[in-house]
Scaffold this motif. Structure first.
Motif, mmCIF file in Angstrom:
data_model
loop_
_atom_site.group_PDB
_atom_site.id
_atom_site.type_symbol
_atom_site.label_atom_id
_atom_site.label_comp_id
_atom_site.label_asym_id
_atom_site.label_seq_id
_atom_site.Cartn_x
_atom_site.Cartn_y
_atom_site.Cartn_z
ATOM 1 N N SER A 228 26.855 -66.296 21.277
ATOM 2 C CA SER A 228 25.760 -67.702 22.430
ATOM 3 C C SER A 228 25.924 -68.611 21.701
ATOM 4 O O SER A 228 26.088 -69.006 20.598
ATOM 5 N N VAL A 229 25.936 -69.999 22.894
ATOM 6 C CA VAL A 229 26.405 -71.162 22.318
ATOM 7 C C VAL A 229 25.099 -72.100 22.546
ATOM 8 O O VAL A 229 24.028 -71.682 23.883
ATOM 9 N N LEU A 230 24.042 -71.939 21.572
ATOM 10 C CA LEU A 230 22.861 -72.762 21.200
ATOM 11 C C LEU A 230 23.093 -74.758 21.052
ATOM 12 O O LEU A 230 23.619 -75.150 20.677
ATOM 13 N N ASP A 231 22.205 -75.031 22.016
ATOM 14 C CA ASP A 231 22.073 -76.973 21.960
ATOM 15 C C ASP A 231 21.038 -76.730 20.368
ATOM 16 O O ASP A 231 21.158 -76.199 19.413
ATOM 17 N N SER A 232 21.125 -78.396 20.289
ATOM 18 C CA SER A 232 20.630 -79.289 18.829
ATOM 19 C C SER A 232 19.227 -78.403 18.584
ATOM 20 O O SER A 232 18.702 -78.096 16.808
ATOM 21 N N ASP A 233 18.222 -77.969 19.646
ATOM 22 C CA ASP A 233 17.352 -77.448 19.410
ATOM 23 C C ASP A 233 17.166 -75.984 19.020
ATOM 24 O O ASP A 233 16.727 -74.964 19.609
ATOM 25 N N SER A 234 18.356 -75.605 19.086
ATOM 26 C CA SER A 234 18.310 -73.858 19.523
ATOM 27 C C SER A 234 18.278 -73.297 20.497
ATOM 28 O O SER A 234 17.911 -72.100 20.473
ATOM 29 N N GLN A 235 17.934 -73.803 21.408
ATOM 30 C CA GLN A 235 18.156 -73.721 22.471
ATOM 31 C C GLN A 235 19.359 -72.965 23.202
ATOM 32 O O GLN A 235 20.157 -73.620 23.518
ATOM 33 N N GLU A 236 18.900 -71.754 24.017
ATOM 34 C CA GLU A 236 20.735 -70.997 24.784
ATOM 35 C C GLU A 236 20.786 -71.750 25.864
ATOM 36 O O GLU A 236 19.832 -72.116 26.395
ATOM 37 N N ILE A 237 22.246 -72.179 25.294
ATOM 38 C CA ILE A 237 22.458 -72.805 26.783
ATOM 39 C C ILE A 237 22.716 -71.657 27.790
ATOM 40 O O ILE A 237 23.107 -71.830 28.836
ATOM 41 N N GLY A 238 23.500 -71.023 26.507
ATOM 42 C CA GLY A 238 24.533 -69.738 27.608
ATOM 43 C C GLY A 238 25.358 -68.493 26.854
ATOM 44 O O GLY A 238 25.375 -68.892 25.484
#
Lengths: 175, 739
Positions: A63-73
């Motif tokens: 899982s690839v997450l952004d700095s807010d721990s939201q999944e990008i893909g």
């Protein structure tokens, strides 16, 4: 029929699978950055990688997450990327997931409700303590044995069949 | 683990600075910051201006503190990082440590944050060496600040004896009676010898005279009396021990329970409820057993061993040696076998508990199993574990079944030596049959303590484990303590957050630099995404935790200066999950206020809208609510819990998703009740459904732990910020669901 249902389910979930066709990973400073390509083009200066199946598939389903721990893909298989990207992702995962490889078990002593392990690792002899052996040891799908100690350190032992007789006898008790 | 002087010496050698006094923070790290698995012995040193990362005696990285925007401590898996976010937007890893460094990194990271913010005070300090004992380096048990090996068992024993002090005379008397039992146990073999040698098979033929009859009966009566005394002593001993045991276990349980009650919510949450119940029940039981039974048993065994050993040696030292010689070997072998047996039984216990767990899972979730048609899968899963259980059981039982008779044989082998030796003596006329019977009885007596000695390590280990666990709780430091000079205040209801930051682990802040004031009597709606810190904020108002930085003030007084009992007696709380204790409705409402009158309880229920359903119940306020209140509906439980909160007539009311578990109609009713109640009281309300906050005077919006917006509904809507977006999104959703 089943294939259609499966397809419908996958479409409904709307998960973005990241591939070399729709994104590019790069090293930026000490971390990994991501460029989404195409219609949804966007740059993430730092992304976090998280294993979805850390014991079964350490380099697949990332899982690839952004700095807010939201999944990008999700990366289905890092081996599908070019060699350089694959190395970059692997390196980042190995840095985040620190697992010490063990070779054999010298002794296990149960005392005061905890078990004290003396083991041989690739970096020499080490000792650690385990609480609740029932949940701290697990046999993975590939037969390797994962151990978590009271400090949160993780260790991996070779499959039971590949261990020496003494280690096997000691570990078997806790599986 | 390096000492602070060694670390400073590494830093000075690497030319971090000329004067070691300029170093403000220094700590080691054990994993290469960039290499997946390589272990290193690196050092991080920080002065007032710069941070240096040293590895192999060289500065590998350094940066100026004025370029740093923030320091973060982030968790990897099995490792931990300290990272720096620079003002130019770039981010870099300062250092990486294994799981054993977590505590050290969190403390050091926290100090680095303070250094960056110019808030680091005091001298350079030595950080605790991870979770290891600073003395022996062995890992400390979780939640424990003392190492069992280094603290010394004698200190635990001393403390235990102090607890048992009020019952000292009973224990001492009981121990003396154990001693008496051991001594009395020596008499029957002597009487037995007299009976055999003088009356049953005397050397010379007896004629049945009165004196012979008296002597014969006298021996029998003496045996009876000895037996009676022995039983009598046992009864007195048991009565004494029952009294002392009950007293000690009650005291131990009370001490443990009291301590758990006084701990902060954070400390309690660190343990599971099962673990805490075990501490209060099982561990105290084990310690009590040791104090009241095993110490006495130990005395009895030691006395028996010494006296019988002496008697045997005095009577015939060669024979005594014959009996005792194989014993050390047998005791050691017995211990070894027992250890192995223990492992087999452990294996057997683990597999049976897995089997029980599958049974529990399947039966509890039988609806799910049947709904998904997974009966065969469950049957297969259970068969697999029972097969394993059978295999383990065969292994352990076979081992026990074959080894135990062998042990018994060797334990009894001394008797064959005696038979041979004594038989020869009797044939040779050097020993009587009575002497042989006495000797055999003494040999039988000495086996019991020898067998018991092999069990001793297990007894000590079990008791030690329980003792350590109990003292771990009793010694635990409380994070939220009343100051000695704290005061009781009469709250008006003004709440101020003064530059407050809070973090559960001292590093990753959940709330950041919050500054705002809630006026007396205002109702404030707190909104924000899940995990943004809404419940943390109200927990801080209730002082379940203390702020990491800054302060919460009520009527201008820092919460840390107010006694916790005074503060909480003036706050009413209604949570999403209403927890009702088993008992009656009356018990549950009056729980909030000791000594509340019936009138007060009824008034609170009436205000909460609970009275109207209670009057319809056959047993009214005496209705038993069942376990967790399961005989009441969700709305009824919620009303009872609101009544409980209102009974104190609180100055501050906290509503944490108080109506979110209710259906729309009931929610509306409860909302109306709450609206009436909040008037004139300072109220903090959290709700995901924003429509439920329509009556709030102001809305407080949290975003990423910061105060994003704060003001009346209309003002925030006009601003078209986060709150506006949230409201619009919810309106959109409700429109969609209506369509």
């Amino acid at each position: 029929m089943d294939i259609n249902r499966e397809k419908e389910l996958l479409e409904a979930a709307g998960i973005v699978y990241l591939t070399c066709a729709n994104c590019r990973f790069e090293k930026k400073g000490d971390f990994v950055s991501l460029d989404l390509l195409g219609n949804e083009a966007k740059n993430y200066s730092r992304v976090n990688l998280h294993r979805l199946f850390p014991f079964d598939r350490p380099y697949s389903y990332i899982s690839v997450l952004d700095s807010d721990s939201q999944e990008i893909g999700i990366i289905a298989e890092i081996g599908d990327f070019d060699e350089e990207t694959c190395e970059l992702l692997k390196h980042e995962l190995d840095r985040k997931y620190y697992v010490c490889d063990l070779i054999s078990v010298s002794s296990v002593k149960d005392r005061f409700g905890f078990s004290y392990w003396k083991v041989q690792s690739t970096a020499g002899e080490i000792t650690f303590t385990i609480r609740d052996t029932h949940n701290s040891l697990r046999e993975n799908i590939d037969g390797k044995i994962s151990i978590s100690d009271i400090d949160g350190n993780r260790y991996t032992l070779p499959p039971l069949a590949k261990l020496d007789k003494k280690s096997r006898r000691l570990v078997e008790l806790y599986l | 683990m390096y000492s602070i002087n060694e670390l400073i010496s590494v830093a000075v050698k690497a030319n971090v600075c000329e004067d070691p006094k300029n170093i403000r923070i220094i700590f080691p790290y054990d994993l290469h910051p960039d290499n997946g698995i390589k272990s290193v012995g690196g050092v991080v040193a920080a002065t007032d201006d710069k941070v240096f990362v040293i590895d192999d005696g060289e500065i590998k990285k350094s940066f100026s503190l004025c370029d740093v925007e923030n320091i973060m401590v982030t968790n990897g898996i099995g490792c931990i990082f300290i990272e720096a976010k620079m003002k130019d937007g770039s981010e870099q890893v300062i250092c990486r440590g294994s799981g054993s460094s977590i505590k050290l990194f969190k403390e050091a990271g926290s100090d680095l944050i303070r250094l960056v913010n110019g808030k680091l005070k005091g001298e350079i300090k030595e950080y605790a060496g991870g979770n290891a004992c600073p003395k022996c380096g062995r890992p400390l048990l979780p939640g424990s600040s003392s190492c069992m090996r280094c603290t010394g068992k004698s200190s635990y024993v001393k403390r235990l004896l102090k607890i048992a002090y009020p019952w000292r005379w009973m224990i001492i008397l009981s121990v003396l009676l154990y001693f008496v039992t051991a001594v009395i146990g020596l008499i029957p073999p002597m009487l037995n010898q007299k009976l055999v040698d003088d009356y049953i098979q005397p050397n010379v033929a007896l004629t049945l005279t009165t004196s012979v009859l008296i002597g014969f009966v006298g021996v029998i009566v003496s045996m009876l009396i000895v037996n009676l005394i022995n039983r009598g002593v046992s009864i007195i001993r048991s009565l004494l021990m029952i009294d002392a045991g009950a007293g000690i276990i009650t005291k131990l349980r009370q001490m443990t329970f009291d301590k758990i009650q006084s701990l902060s919510i954070g400390r309690i949450n660190a343990r599971t409820s099962g673990e805490l119940i075990n501490r209060v029940y099982s561990d105290t039981q084990t310690v009590k057993n040791f104090l009241v039974n095993q110490i006495g048993e130990m005395i009895q065994m030691v006395v028996t061993l010494i006296t019988v050993g002496l008697i045997l040696f005095v009577y015939n030292w060669k024979l005594a040696l014959l009996v005792l010689c194989p014993m050390p070997v047998i005791v050691i072998a017995n211990r070894y076998i027992m250890q192995n047996l223990h492992k087999y039984f452990k294996l057997s216990w683990v597999t049976s508990s897995k089997a029980s767990s599958i049974l529990h899972d399947t039966f509890s979730g039988i609806r799910v199993v049947k709904s998904f048609g997974m009966e065969n899968k469950e049957i297969g899963r259970y068969k697999e574990i029972t097969d394993k259980e059978r295999e383990v059981s065969i292994r352990s039982e076979s081992f026990a079944g074959s080894i135990m008779p062998i042990i018994s044989f060797f334990l009894g082998i001394g008797e064959f030596f005696i038979m041979f030796y004594v038989g020869n003596k009797i044939i040779g006329g050097e020993m009587t049959l009575g002497e042989m019977s006495k000797f055999s009885a003494y040999v039988g007596l000495i086996y019991a303590p020898l067998r018991w000695i092999s069990r001793l390590p297990n007894i000590i280990s079990r008791t030690g484990t329980s003792l350590v666990k109990i003292f771990d709780i009793l010694d635990e430091e409380n994070e939220v303590e009343d100051k000695p000079d704290c005061v009781d205040i009469d709250i008006n209801g003004e709440i101020t957050f003064d530059d407050l930051s809070f973090s559960y682990d001292e590093t990753n802040p959940v709330l950041k630099n919050l500054s705002f004031t809630i006026n007396q009597g205002e109702m404030i709606g707190i909104v924000g995404r899940s995990g943004v810190g809404k419940s943390t904020l109200i927990n801080l108002v209730m002082r379940m935790y203390d702020p990491t930085f800054g302060a919460v003030k009520i009527d201008g007084v820092d919460l840390r200066d107010i006694s916790q009992s005074s503060l909480r007696s003036q706050i009413g709380v209604v949570l999403q999950e209403t927890y009702l204790f088993s008992g009656t409705i009356y018990d549950n409402i009056s729980y909030a206020k000791a000594g509340a009158t019936k009138e007060e309880v009824i008034a609170a229920a009436k205000l909460a809208g609970a009275h109207k359903f209670i009057v319809k119940l056959p047993d009214g306020y005496n209705t038993r609510v069942g376990e967790r209140g399961n005989t009441l509906s969700g709305g009824e439980r919620q009303r009872v819990s609101i009544a409980r909160a209102l009974l104190r007539n609180p100055k501050i009311l906290i509503l944490d998703e108080a109506t979110s578990a209710l259906d729309t109609e009931t929610e509306k009713e409860v909302q109306d009740v709450l609206y009436k109640l909040t008037r004139g009281r300072t109220t903090l309300a959290i709700a995901h459904r924003l429509s439920t906050l329509r009556n709030s005077d102001k809305i407080l919006v949290l975003d990423k732990g910061r105060l994003a917006e704060f003001g009346p509904h209309d003002e925030l809507m006009a601003k078209k910020g986060i709150y506006y977006d949230l409201v619009m999104a919810q309106r959109q959703m409700s429109k969609m669901s209506r369509n």
